[in-house]
Design a protein around this motif. Sequence first.
Motif, PDB file in Angstrom:
ATOM      1  N   THR A   8      21.365  37.540  27.878  1.00  0.00           N
ATOM      2  CA  THR A   8      21.458  37.862  29.294  1.00  0.00           C
ATOM      3  C   THR A   8      20.752  39.072  29.643  1.00  0.00           C
ATOM      4  O   THR A   8      20.118  39.278  30.974  1.00  0.00           O
ATOM      5  CB  THR A   8      23.015  38.368  29.907  1.00  0.00           C
ATOM      6  OG1 THR A   8      23.432  39.378  29.121  1.00  0.00           O
ATOM      7  CG2 THR A   8      23.812  37.011  29.431  1.00  0.00           C
ATOM      8  N   GLU A  23      23.283  38.313  34.711  1.00  0.00           N
ATOM      9  CA  GLU A  23      23.786  37.153  33.951  1.00  0.00           C
ATOM     10  C   GLU A  23      23.607  35.918  34.829  1.00  0.00           C
ATOM     11  O   GLU A  23      23.056  34.798  34.209  1.00  0.00           O
ATOM     12  CB  GLU A  23      25.226  37.325  33.598  1.00  0.00           C
ATOM     13  CG  GLU A  23      25.295  38.325  32.426  1.00  0.00           C
ATOM     14  CD  GLU A  23      26.814  38.349  31.782  1.00  0.00           C
ATOM     15  OE1 GLU A  23      27.555  37.968  32.467  1.00  0.00           O
ATOM     16  OE2 GLU A  23      26.939  39.177  31.044  1.00  0.00           O
ATOM     17  N   PHE A  24      23.857  35.753  35.907  1.00  0.00           N
ATOM     18  CA  PHE A  24      23.796  34.723  36.771  1.00  0.00           C
ATOM     19  C   PHE A  24      22.182  34.312  36.957  1.00  0.00           C
ATOM     20  O   PHE A  24      21.784  33.222  36.841  1.00  0.00           O
ATOM     21  CB  PHE A  24      24.173  34.721  38.452  1.00  0.00           C
ATOM     22  CG  PHE A  24      24.203  33.631  39.157  1.00  0.00           C
ATOM     23  CD1 PHE A  24      24.916  32.615  39.160  1.00  0.00           C
ATOM     24  CD2 PHE A  24      23.520  33.841  40.261  1.00  0.00           C
ATOM     25  CE1 PHE A  24      24.700  31.285  39.765  1.00  0.00           C
ATOM     26  CE2 PHE A  24      23.118  32.624  41.239  1.00  0.00           C
ATOM     27  CZ  PHE A  24      23.679  31.412  40.901  1.00  0.00           C
ATOM     28  N   THR A  27      20.874  32.695  33.985  1.00  0.00           N
ATOM     29  CA  THR A  27      21.348  31.157  33.577  1.00  0.00           C
ATOM     30  C   THR A  27      20.096  30.093  33.153  1.00  0.00           C
ATOM     31  O   THR A  27      20.268  29.271  32.891  1.00  0.00           O
ATOM     32  CB  THR A  27      22.264  30.440  34.446  1.00  0.00           C
ATOM     33  OG1 THR A  27      21.907  30.733  36.023  1.00  0.00           O
ATOM     34  CG2 THR A  27      23.632  31.336  34.614  1.00  0.00           C
ATOM     35  N   ALA A  34      21.803  26.731  31.985  1.00  0.00           N
ATOM     36  CA  ALA A  34      23.008  27.179  31.819  1.00  0.00           C
ATOM     37  C   ALA A  34      24.067  26.563  32.998  1.00  0.00           C
ATOM     38  O   ALA A  34      25.318  26.304  32.805  1.00  0.00           O
ATOM     39  CB  ALA A  34      23.458  28.499  31.544  1.00  0.00           C
ATOM     40  N   ILE A  35      23.614  26.458  34.232  1.00  0.00           N
ATOM     41  CA  ILE A  35      24.086  25.960  35.367  1.00  0.00           C
ATOM     42  C   ILE A  35      23.545  24.570  35.795  1.00  0.00           C
ATOM     43  O   ILE A  35      23.220  24.326  37.015  1.00  0.00           O
ATOM     44  CB  ILE A  35      24.459  26.880  36.472  1.00  0.00           C
ATOM     45  CG1 ILE A  35      23.092  27.375  37.043  1.00  0.00           C
ATOM     46  CG2 ILE A  35      25.256  27.968  35.871  1.00  0.00           C
ATOM     47  CD1 ILE A  35      23.319  27.970  38.327  1.00  0.00           C
ATOM     48  N   GLN A  40      28.740  22.403  34.354  1.00  0.00           N
ATOM     49  CA  GLN A  40      28.282  23.682  33.987  1.00  0.00           C
ATOM     50  C   GLN A  40      28.453  25.073  34.951  1.00  0.00           C
ATOM     51  O   GLN A  40      28.827  25.989  34.355  1.00  0.00           O
ATOM     52  CB  GLN A  40      26.949  23.660  33.480  1.00  0.00           C
ATOM     53  CG  GLN A  40      26.538  22.836  32.125  1.00  0.00           C
ATOM     54  CD  GLN A  40      25.020  22.635  31.933  1.00  0.00           C
ATOM     55  OE1 GLN A  40      24.245  22.510  32.665  1.00  0.00           O
ATOM     56  NE2 GLN A  40      24.806  22.667  30.569  1.00  0.00           N
ATOM     57  N   THR A  43      32.120  25.906  35.253  1.00  0.00           N
ATOM     58  CA  THR A  43      32.409  26.511  33.764  1.00  0.00           C
ATOM     59  C   THR A  43      31.896  28.008  33.972  1.00  0.00           C
ATOM     60  O   THR A  43      32.777  29.010  33.522  1.00  0.00           O
ATOM     61  CB  THR A  43      32.124  26.082  32.631  1.00  0.00           C
ATOM     62  OG1 THR A  43      32.622  24.790  32.551  1.00  0.00           O
ATOM     63  CG2 THR A  43      32.175  26.676  31.298  1.00  0.00           C
ATOM     64  N   TRP A  44      30.680  28.243  34.375  1.00  0.00           N
ATOM     65  CA  TRP A  44      29.942  29.487  34.417  1.00  0.00           C
ATOM     66  C   TRP A  44      30.883  30.322  35.505  1.00  0.00           C
ATOM     67  O   TRP A  44      31.116  31.504  35.458  1.00  0.00           O
ATOM     68  CB  TRP A  44      28.654  29.489  34.733  1.00  0.00           C
ATOM     69  CG  TRP A  44      27.916  30.861  34.666  1.00  0.00           C
ATOM     70  CD1 TRP A  44      27.214  31.246  33.257  1.00  0.00           C
ATOM     71  CD2 TRP A  44      27.876  31.924  35.563  1.00  0.00           C
ATOM     72  NE1 TRP A  44      26.786  32.496  33.637  1.00  0.00           N
ATOM     73  CE2 TRP A  44      27.235  32.939  34.612  1.00  0.00           C
ATOM     74  CE3 TRP A  44      28.286  31.878  36.943  1.00  0.00           C
ATOM     75  CZ2 TRP A  44      26.837  34.338  35.506  1.00  0.00           C
ATOM     76  CZ3 TRP A  44      27.898  33.223  37.442  1.00  0.00           C
ATOM     77  CH2 TRP A  44      27.154  34.214  36.779  1.00  0.00           C
ATOM     78  N   ASP A  47      34.295  31.434  34.172  1.00  0.00           N
ATOM     79  CA  ASP A  47      34.103  32.256  33.170  1.00  0.00           C
ATOM     80  C   ASP A  47      33.844  33.834  33.774  1.00  0.00           C
ATOM     81  O   ASP A  47      34.293  34.658  32.989  1.00  0.00           O
ATOM     82  CB  ASP A  47      33.179  32.035  32.222  1.00  0.00           C
ATOM     83  CG  ASP A  47      33.657  30.756  31.250  1.00  0.00           C
ATOM     84  OD1 ASP A  47      34.720  30.383  31.356  1.00  0.00           O
ATOM     85  OD2 ASP A  47      32.797  30.124  30.667  1.00  0.00           O
ATOM     86  N   HIS A  48      33.341  33.807  34.855  1.00  0.00           N
ATOM     87  CA  HIS A  48      33.007  35.166  35.734  1.00  0.00           C
ATOM     88  C   HIS A  48      33.991  35.525  36.451  1.00  0.00           C
ATOM     89  O   HIS A  48      33.623  36.197  37.337  1.00  0.00           O
ATOM     90  CB  HIS A  48      31.399  35.108  35.984  1.00  0.00           C
ATOM     91  CG  HIS A  48      30.630  35.166  34.922  1.00  0.00           C
ATOM     92  ND1 HIS A  48      30.248  34.039  34.218  1.00  0.00           N
ATOM     93  CD2 HIS A  48      29.943  36.191  34.365  1.00  0.00           C
ATOM     94  CE1 HIS A  48      29.293  34.238  33.252  1.00  0.00           C
ATOM     95  NE2 HIS A  48      29.081  35.552  33.370  1.00  0.00           N
TER      96      HIS A  48
END
Length: 196
Positions: A8, A23-24, A27, A34-35, A40, A43-44, A47-48
Motif C-alpha cells: 500500500t 490504500e484505496f 487498489t 483489487a476492486i 472485490q 470485500t475491500w 475490510d476497511h
Amino acid sequence: MPARAETTAADDRTPAVMRRLVEFVNTRRADGDAIGTPDQLATWLHDHALLPRDTAVTAHERDRAARVREGLRAMLAQNNADPVSSPRPDGLDPTAHAELSAMTAELPLTLDVTSTPPTLVPATHGSVDTALATLLADIATAVAAGTWSRLKTCREPSCRWAFYDHSRNRGRTWCSMNVCGNRVKVRASHRRNSAR
C-alpha cells in the motif's frame, strides 16, 4: 505501475485516516485491480469498516468507486512536484479530477456537531455512496490536521503509486527511491551519455 513488494505504501507511522486513502488509491496496481469486481469492492470496503458485510455492490457502484479512486489519485498528484520526463505513459486519467469534482455533489456530507470536535460525515448510511463520501470526509480531516499535503503520488508518470510523505521537509517525491527514483536517475544518465 511498477511491481511493488509493499502492498500500500502506507505504514504504521501513517495516520489511520490517511492510510485508508492511500490504500484505496493503491487498489489499482501493476498486477491488477483489487476492486476490479463488485465483490472485490464489497470485500475491500468491508475490510476497511466502510460497508456492512451483507451489502451487495453493483457494477455501476464499482465503476463509480473506480472513478472516485482515479480522482483521488489526480488530487494526490497535485501535492507533489511535476512528473519527470518518461517514455512510459502517465498513469493519471486527465479527466479524473473533473469527474471527481462533478461526483462530489452526489456524495453529500453533513457536519456532525455532536462529535468533539465536529466532523464531516456522510449524509446517508450503509451504501457504497456512504463509503465513498467517508473517503471524501477523510480529505477534510487531512486538511484540518495539516497532513493533506503529505499525501502524494509518485512523480514517475508510469507509476503514480500513492504514499504518505513522512519526511521532515515534506520533500519526498518517489514512492520508492530504489524503484522509481532509481529509474529516473538511470534515464537521466542515459540521456547525458547519449548527448556526448
